[in-house]
Design an enzyme around this catalytic site. Structure first.
Site, PDB file in Angstrom:
ATOM      1  N   ASP A 181      18.514  33.382  75.611  1.00 56.79           N
ATOM      2  CA  ASP A 181      17.858  33.948  74.433  1.00 56.79           C
ATOM      3  C   ASP A 181      16.586  33.137  74.195  1.00 56.79           C
ATOM      4  O   ASP A 181      16.651  31.921  73.963  1.00 56.79           O
ATOM      5  CB  ASP A 181      18.816  33.864  73.234  1.00 56.79           C
ATOM      6  CG  ASP A 181      18.264  34.569  72.000  1.00 56.79           C
ATOM      7  OD1 ASP A 181      17.030  34.668  71.873  1.00 56.79           O
ATOM      8  OD2 ASP A 181      19.082  35.001  71.156  1.00 56.79           O
ATOM      9  N   PHE A 223      22.602  30.401  67.750  1.00 58.12           N
ATOM     10  CA  PHE A 223      22.296  31.287  66.624  1.00 58.12           C
ATOM     11  C   PHE A 223      23.487  32.225  66.427  1.00 58.12           C
ATOM     12  O   PHE A 223      23.953  32.847  67.384  1.00 58.12           O
ATOM     13  CB  PHE A 223      21.025  32.082  66.937  1.00 58.12           C
ATOM     14  CG  PHE A 223      20.471  32.821  65.759  1.00 58.12           C
ATOM     15  CD1 PHE A 223      19.719  32.164  64.796  1.00 58.12           C
ATOM     16  CD2 PHE A 223      20.692  34.174  65.613  1.00 58.12           C
ATOM     17  CE1 PHE A 223      19.194  32.847  63.708  1.00 58.12           C
ATOM     18  CE2 PHE A 223      20.176  34.870  64.520  1.00 58.12           C
ATOM     19  CZ  PHE A 223      19.418  34.201  63.574  1.00 58.12           C
ATOM     20  N   ARG A 270      12.964  23.370  57.495  1.00 59.05           N
ATOM     21  CA  ARG A 270      12.436  23.694  58.818  1.00 59.05           C
ATOM     22  C   ARG A 270      10.981  24.130  58.720  1.00 59.05           C
ATOM     23  O   ARG A 270      10.616  24.893  57.817  1.00 59.05           O
ATOM     24  CB  ARG A 270      13.309  24.842  59.344  1.00 59.05           C
ATOM     25  CG  ARG A 270      13.100  25.247  60.749  1.00 59.05           C
ATOM     26  CD  ARG A 270      14.161  26.257  61.156  1.00 59.05           C
ATOM     27  NE  ARG A 270      13.829  27.591  60.638  1.00 59.05           N
ATOM     28  CZ  ARG A 270      14.180  28.742  61.240  1.00 59.05           C
ATOM     29  NH1 ARG A 270      14.891  28.727  62.354  1.00 59.05           N
ATOM     30  NH2 ARG A 270      13.849  29.900  60.726  1.00 59.05           N
ATOM     31  N   TYR A 296       9.120  39.543  66.629  1.00 56.75           N
ATOM     32  CA  TYR A 296       8.507  39.289  65.319  1.00 56.75           C
ATOM     33  C   TYR A 296       8.331  37.807  64.998  1.00 56.75           C
ATOM     34  O   TYR A 296       7.898  37.460  63.917  1.00 56.75           O
ATOM     35  CB  TYR A 296       9.314  39.962  64.195  1.00 56.75           C
ATOM     36  CG  TYR A 296      10.793  39.643  64.176  1.00 56.75           C
ATOM     37  CD1 TYR A 296      11.255  38.464  63.617  1.00 56.75           C
ATOM     38  CD2 TYR A 296      11.723  40.530  64.691  1.00 56.75           C
ATOM     39  CE1 TYR A 296      12.606  38.171  63.589  1.00 56.75           C
ATOM     40  CE2 TYR A 296      13.088  40.247  64.674  1.00 56.75           C
ATOM     41  CZ  TYR A 296      13.516  39.073  64.128  1.00 56.75           C
ATOM     42  OH  TYR A 296      14.861  38.779  64.110  1.00 56.75           O
ATOM     43  N   LYS A 297       8.691  36.922  65.934  1.00 58.20           N
ATOM     44  CA  LYS A 297       8.511  35.495  65.664  1.00 58.20           C
ATOM     45  C   LYS A 297       7.137  35.071  66.187  1.00 58.20           C
ATOM     46  O   LYS A 297       6.136  35.500  65.630  1.00 58.20           O
ATOM     47  CB  LYS A 297       9.676  34.715  66.260  1.00 58.20           C
ATOM     48  CG  LYS A 297      10.969  35.010  65.473  1.00 58.20           C
ATOM     49  CD  LYS A 297      12.219  34.417  66.053  1.00 58.20           C
ATOM     50  CE  LYS A 297      13.416  34.784  65.169  1.00 58.20           C
ATOM     51  NZ  LYS A 297      14.704  34.603  65.834  1.00 58.20           N
TER      52      LYS A 297
HETATM   53  C1  LIG Z   1      15.801  35.372  65.428  1.00 58.01           C
HETATM   54  C2  LIG Z   1      16.898  35.339  66.429  1.00 58.01           C
HETATM   55  C3  LIG Z   1      17.610  36.478  66.729  1.00 58.01           C
HETATM   56  C4  LIG Z   1      17.347  37.733  65.946  1.00 58.01           C
HETATM   57  O1  LIG Z   1      18.063  38.815  66.358  1.00 58.01           O
HETATM   58  P1  LIG Z   1      17.786  40.222  65.670  1.00 58.01           P
HETATM   59  O2  LIG Z   1      18.637  41.147  66.412  1.00 58.01           O
HETATM   60  O3  LIG Z   1      16.316  40.486  65.786  1.00 58.01           O
HETATM   61  O4  LIG Z   1      18.132  40.118  64.232  1.00 58.01           O
HETATM   62  C5  LIG Z   1      18.567  36.417  67.728  1.00 58.01           C
HETATM   63  N1  LIG Z   1      18.821  35.264  68.383  1.00 58.01           N
HETATM   64  C6  LIG Z   1      18.148  34.135  68.082  1.00 58.01           C
HETATM   65  C7  LIG Z   1      18.442  32.889  68.815  1.00 58.01           C
HETATM   66  C8  LIG Z   1      17.185  34.137  67.091  1.00 58.01           C
HETATM   67  O5  LIG Z   1      16.537  33.014  66.776  1.00 58.01           O
END
Ligand SMILES: *Cc1c(COP(=O)(O)O)cnc(C)c1O
Length: 406
Positions: free
Chosen positions: A190, A118, A365, A215-216
């Site tokens: 992560d 990501f 997705r 939030y996921k």
């Molecule tokens: C959604 C996501 C994030 C989000 O990071 P934020 O700091 O909340 O914007 C980070 N890493 C991964 C792999 C994600 O899927």
């Protein structure tokens, strides 16, 4: 549907407030609203803030809220509650643990990740490297298979996302952690697309540090506080650079010198976001009585069935499954590469009430949240996708207008 009738988690859907007529398959990006949350936030605002005012830090337990929420997340990731902090965003937490990990491997000059990680994770690593003088090397594996072989005596930290946001492919967390440790490196995982979706035993796997999203699949609401894990053996030694007062041993002693807390509080920074924590706290109650293994079993069944139905109904439209067919390599989402116009196809689907998302350059997705998605959702989404593709309605110009968030 028969599968929904037999679903041992079917009662959980009632804990969510989902709009009528919508098939929501984007809970991997923003989890649905749990019914308990509006009243929980209202109480925190009206009673605790409005009436209790500053006294509520103690009388309403605001100060203990991060720890309580950490306790509700820890079991989902296979960690002890006192090794989990709920604070800041995933990006910020990644910055802290990555810096902490590097500080524990001072003689090594590279950190290893993968090109398809990501982007925020890679951006944070780049930024940290610049701050440290730019003399570390960010090595990027070109494919998941390549990672193990790229770990060497110069690797300080292996930094990976467990479930790939685009393809849904899941790494073997335990094996890669072991491999990194054999080479003397530390690991940062992560878990943004894993927590609340797949089984995790990060403590048993010996993981050094982890971060993840509120939030996921945890449904804490837009921009919810994120979580962070640090192995107990690192709590007294790892230095994190955002050394705000909430990471101090005695924040309310107001001494000018910095002395880090010797527990997980060392990874906090500033004042906890109480209203956002209240929402996440209320949201996590939707997991009460659920085991992560039954959630995982349902998730595998949902994604497996969706793949089957889409392939049966959409044959000839050039969809290419990029998510592993093999269940133990798959997170809780299904992604297809499309030949063209993935963005417009997704917009057309959304107009017809099926909400997934699009990830550049060519991926559509669909995320499956085991607490509230039904097998019926999988079938309805596949049928709608087939209709959109065969009718070609996505070609209409109105589906090409892009907003800032895709
Ligand atoms: C959604 C996501 C994030 C989000 O990071 P934020 O700091 O909340 O914007 C980070 N890493 C991964 C792999 C994600 O899927």
């Amino acid at each position: 549907m028969e599968l929904d009738a037999e679903d041992t988690l079917k009662h959980c859907r009632q804990c969510f407030s989902l709009p009528d007529g919508i098939v929501y398959l984007d809970g991997n990006s923003l989890g649905a609203l749990p019914c308990a949350v509006p009243a929980r936030i209202a109480r925190s605002v009206e009673e605790e803030w409005g009436q209790g005012l500053i006294r509520s830090w103690n009388t309403a337990g605001w100060i203990d809220l991060p720890r309580e929420v950490a306790g509700k997340i820890a079991w989902l990731i296979g960690a002890a509650p006192d090794c989990v902090a709920v604070t800041d965003s995933t990006s910020v937490n990644l910055f802290k643990v990555l810096a902490a990990a590097l500080s524990l491997r001072p003689g090594r000059a590279s950190f290893l990740s993968e090109r398809d990680n990501f982007p925020t994770d890679l951006y944070i690593a780049e930024g940290l490297n610049r701050l440290l003088g730019g003399d570390r090397r960010l090595a990027l594996a070109g494919s998941p298979e390549e990672i193990a072989d790229r770990i060497d005596a110069d690797t300080a930290v292996l930094m990976l996302t467990h479930v790939n946001y685009r393809t849904g492919r899941m790494h073997d967390l335990a094996a890669l952690t072991r491999r990194a440790h054999e080479a003397g490196a530390l690991v940062v995982w992560d878990l943004a697309h894993s927590a609340g979706a797949v089984e995790l035993q990060i403590e048993a796997a010996g993981v050094d540090f982890a971060v993840g999203c509120g939030y996921k699949y945890l449904n804490g609401g837009p921009g919810a506080p994120a979580f962070l894990y640090a192995a107990r053996r690192h709590l007294k030694h790892a230095a994190q650079p955002l050394s705000g007062w909430f990471s101090h041993r005695e924040p309310f002693a107001f001494t000018p010198g910095y002395a880090p807390a010797e527990d997980i509080a060392r990874f906090q920074t500033g004042t906890p976001p109480v209203l956002a924590l209240a929402a996440l706290d209320g949201a996590l109650d939707a997991w009460a009585g659920v085991t992560i293994s039954e959630a995982r079993r349902k998730s595998v069944a949902l994604t497996g069935m969706f793949i089957e139905v889409v392939e049966a109904l959409c044959d000839g439209h050039g969809l290419e499954l990029v998510t592993p067919r093999q269940a133990d390599l798959r997170g809780s989402q299904v992604s297809f590469a499309v030949r063209q116009d993935g963005f417009a196809i997704m917009q057309a689907l959304i107009e017809r009430g099926v909400i997934g998302d699009y990830r550049a350059p060519d991926i559509i997705r669909f995320g499956f949240a085991p607490l509230y998605n039904r097998f019926l959702d999988a079938v309805l989404a596949a049928e709608t996708l087939a209709a959109v593709l065969s009718e070609g309605i996505w070609r209409h110009p109105r589906f090409r207008r892009r907003a800032r968030v895709t």
